[in-house]
Design an enzyme around this catalytic site. Structure first.
Site, PDB file in Angstrom:
ATOM      1  N   THR A 155       0.863  -1.140  -0.069  1.00  0.00           N
ATOM      2  CA  THR A 155       0.087   0.159   0.002  1.00  0.00           C
ATOM      3  C   THR A 155       0.852   1.285  -0.012  1.00  0.00           C
ATOM      4  O   THR A 155       0.641   2.204  -0.649  1.00  0.00           O
ATOM      5  CB  THR A 155      -0.978  -0.030   1.321  1.00  0.00           C
ATOM      6  N   ASN A 188      -6.047  -9.493  -7.413  1.00  0.00           N
ATOM      7  CA  ASN A 188      -6.190  -9.996  -6.158  1.00  0.00           C
ATOM      8  C   ASN A 188      -7.481 -10.740  -5.842  1.00  0.00           C
ATOM      9  O   ASN A 188      -7.502 -11.841  -4.874  1.00  0.00           O
ATOM     10  CB  ASN A 188      -5.947  -9.413  -5.006  1.00  0.00           C
ATOM     11  N   GLN A 241       0.533  -9.342  -6.108  1.00  0.00           N
ATOM     12  CA  GLN A 241       0.018 -10.789  -6.292  1.00  0.00           C
ATOM     13  C   GLN A 241       0.933 -11.841  -7.176  1.00  0.00           C
ATOM     14  O   GLN A 241       0.862 -12.732  -7.031  1.00  0.00           O
ATOM     15  CB  GLN A 241      -1.440 -10.723  -6.616  1.00  0.00           C
ATOM     16  N   ALA A 266       5.891  -8.755   1.466  1.00  0.00           N
ATOM     17  CA  ALA A 266       6.420 -10.045   1.843  1.00  0.00           C
ATOM     18  C   ALA A 266       5.283 -10.985   2.117  1.00  0.00           C
ATOM     19  O   ALA A 266       5.394 -12.136   2.137  1.00  0.00           O
ATOM     20  CB  ALA A 266       7.370  -9.666   2.944  1.00  0.00           C
ATOM     21  N   HIS A 267       4.278 -10.585   2.748  1.00  0.00           N
ATOM     22  CA  HIS A 267       3.309 -11.248   3.575  1.00  0.00           C
ATOM     23  C   HIS A 267       2.324 -12.016   2.502  1.00  0.00           C
ATOM     24  O   HIS A 267       1.644 -13.095   2.640  1.00  0.00           O
ATOM     25  CB  HIS A 267       2.430 -10.584   4.302  1.00  0.00           C
ATOM     26  N   THR A 303      13.577   4.758  10.344  1.00  0.00           N
ATOM     27  CA  THR A 303      14.432   3.418  10.638  1.00  0.00           C
ATOM     28  C   THR A 303      13.964   2.142   9.936  1.00  0.00           C
ATOM     29  O   THR A 303      12.828   1.754  10.019  1.00  0.00           O
ATOM     30  CB  THR A 303      14.615   3.057  12.097  1.00  0.00           C
ATOM     31  N   CYS A 318      -9.913  -7.107   1.830  1.00  0.00           N
ATOM     32  CA  CYS A 318      -9.832  -5.773   2.061  1.00  0.00           C
ATOM     33  C   CYS A 318     -11.285  -5.307   1.921  1.00  0.00           C
ATOM     34  O   CYS A 318     -11.758  -4.006   2.412  1.00  0.00           O
ATOM     35  CB  CYS A 318      -8.906  -4.850   1.195  1.00  0.00           C
TER      36      CYS A 318
HETATM   37  N1  PLP Z   1      -2.380  -4.633  -4.145  1.00  0.00           N
HETATM   38  C1  PLP Z   1      -2.581  -5.964  -4.363  1.00  0.00           C
HETATM   39  C2  PLP Z   1      -3.046  -6.452  -5.599  1.00  0.00           C
HETATM   40  C3  PLP Z   1      -3.174  -6.657  -2.943  1.00  0.00           C
HETATM   41  O1  PLP Z   1      -3.494  -7.896  -3.176  1.00  0.00           O
HETATM   42  C4  PLP Z   1      -2.901  -6.099  -1.984  1.00  0.00           C
HETATM   43  C5  PLP Z   1      -3.253  -6.882  -0.482  1.00  0.00           C
HETATM   44  O2  PLP Z   1      -4.128  -7.176  -0.327  1.00  0.00           O
HETATM   45  C6  PLP Z   1      -2.237  -4.743  -1.620  1.00  0.00           C
HETATM   46  C7  PLP Z   1      -1.852  -4.047  -3.006  1.00  0.00           C
HETATM   47  C8  PLP Z   1      -1.800  -4.059  -0.337  1.00  0.00           C
HETATM   48  O3  PLP Z   1      -0.798  -4.744   0.121  1.00  0.00           O
HETATM   49  P1  PLP Z   1      -0.308  -4.592   1.573  1.00  0.00           P
HETATM   50  O4  PLP Z   1      -1.117  -5.361   2.627  1.00  0.00           O
HETATM   51  O5  PLP Z   1       1.019  -5.065   1.319  1.00  0.00           O
HETATM   52  O6  PLP Z   1      -0.314  -3.428   1.856  1.00  0.00           O
END
Ligand code: PLP
Length: 391
Positions: free
Chosen positions: A71, A150, A178, A199-200, A236, A328
């Site tokens: 994000t 996503n 993704q 990373a997640h 940091t 989300c």
């Molecule tokens: N863009 C896409 C296509 C995503 O699937 C996501 C996460 O759901 C994001 C952006 C946002 O990622 P983050 O959780 O690292 O802010």
């Protein structure tokens, strides 16, 4: 039994990642900006992590900047490009992630830009002819089109968009959140101005990501501070996260072929099981059940609405974690599904797999779906869907 089948939302940490970050949770606690031994130890780890990511994407380490996730990286790419280059026209699509859409909407609200939404076909694929027309009519456009969706998994031809961007002198940002770690991306072959990773999404820690900024750019920072990340992002460094991010990406690309093939089989298996489940009226959203045109880990399925309650909630009540649309946007109907011409009156469920899922789990999920439809009537307004169960 708990089953996690929501890997597009987030993934479990890989054991190799846990092992890599442990020393940074204990003895290696220094601040990378400190010039003494404690700082140097962790600074080296950050330097190595940057090199690892750059090598995997075939680019140079000075084009990789760490952030708190995708994000933030998306905000930096879009706002940075608009403000730095006084961009007045942005092309995007209605099915981008909210981090993209909201950032663009904010600039439009402030009067900085006009937004054009590229046409999508009935499966959510970008109309490249329309994109070209938009670029031809608007010099110096910022293109913001995602690589892998996503929710419905659609893959976009970033090679073709990159060529169009070059032809029309546009700036090309692609949200690769993704696809990083799941698709090979060779930045020396596909010129892109900005891309992002988190990373997640590939078995690394949460709250850490990166942006690739092509070396021809130096964009206005969004977070100011002590000059870290060459002034592009103050604060940091999240050393634990950065070490975990690099390790997770290394493991993801090392095992990409094996994971791709396993996850592909899981998806095919689920489609074949649903086909003989006896639950009628099932269909697939976007390109999600195509193995070539979509991410192999995402399967977005439309089910007949239950008269009482939701399938996602019923599955959760028995320990099966899946998502209705995007994690989300779980509060309402998904903006991605709403942008597609069909399936609005159905319950859309996103199953997203990882290397940790098993065929037994798929069996269990499909059996659970069958039991739920057996137990609960479907909604009256869904009665046009013939519904029966095989026993
Ligand atoms: N863009 C896409 C296509 C995503 O699937 C996501 C996460 O759901 C994001 C952006 C946002 O990622 P983050 O959780 O690292 O802010």
């Amino acid at each position: 039994m708990e089953i996690y089948c929501d890997n597009a939302a987030t993934t479990a940490l890989d054991p190799e990642v846990i092992e890599a970050i442990l020393p940074f949770l204990t003895q290696n606690f220094g601040n990378p900006s400190s010039t003494h031994w404690a700082g140097r130890k962790v600074k080296d780890a950050v330097v190595d992590a940057r090199k690892t990511i750059a090598t995997l994407l075939n680019t140079s380490p000075d084009e990789i900047y760490f952030t708190s996730g995708a994000t933030e990286a998306i905000n930096l790419a879009i706002s940075g490009a608009i403000v730095t280059y006084e961009i007045s026209h942005v092309v995007t699509s209605k099915i981008e992630h909210k981090a993209v859409l909201q950032t663009i909407a904010q600039h439009e609200k402030e009067g900085d830009i006009e937004t054009s939404f590229v046409k999508l076909d009935e499966r959510g694929n970008v109309d490249l002819y329309h994109l070209e027309n938009l670029l031809r009519a608007n010099p110096r456009t910022l293109i913001s089109l995602m690589h892998g969706n996503n929710e419905i998994g659609n893959l976009t031809d970033i090679q073709a968009i990159s060529k169009l961007a070059q032809r029309y002198n546009a700036i090309f940002f692609t949200d690769t959140t993704q696809t990083i770690g799941k698709q090979w991306i060779d930045l020396s072959q596909t010129p892109i101005d900005f891309l992002v990773g988190s990373a997640h999404k590939f078995h690394g820690p949460k709250g850490v990501g990166f942006i690739y900024i092509n070396k021809k750019h130096r964009i206005k920072a969004q977070i100011f501070g002590g000059g870290q990340e060459k002034g592009q992002r103050g604060g940091t460094e999240n050393v634990i996260g950065i070490v975990g991010l690099a390790k997770a990406l290394e493991v993801a690309y090392r095992d990409l072929d094996a994971n791709h093939s396993k996850v592909c089989k899981l998806k095919q298996y689920m489609v074949s099981k649903l086909a003989i489940s006896g639950v009628h009226g099932i269909c697939y959203n976007g390109e999600s059940h195509s193995l070539e045109n979509s991410l192999v880990n995402i399967l977005n399925v439309s089910f007949p609405c239950l008269a009482d309650g939701s399938l996602v909630k019923s599955l959760d009540s028995i320990g099966i974690a899946v998502s209705g649309g995007s994690a989300c946007s779980s509060q309402g109907s998904s903006h991605v599904i709403s942008a597609l011409p069909c399936q609005k009156d159905k319950e859309n469920v996103r199953f997203s797999f990882s290397k940790f899922n098993t065929f037994d789990e798929i069996d269990h999920i499909v059996q659970a779906i069958v039991s739920i439809y057996k137990a609960g009537p479907i909604s009256q307004n869904q009665s046009r869907f013939h519904f029966e169960l095989t026993h």
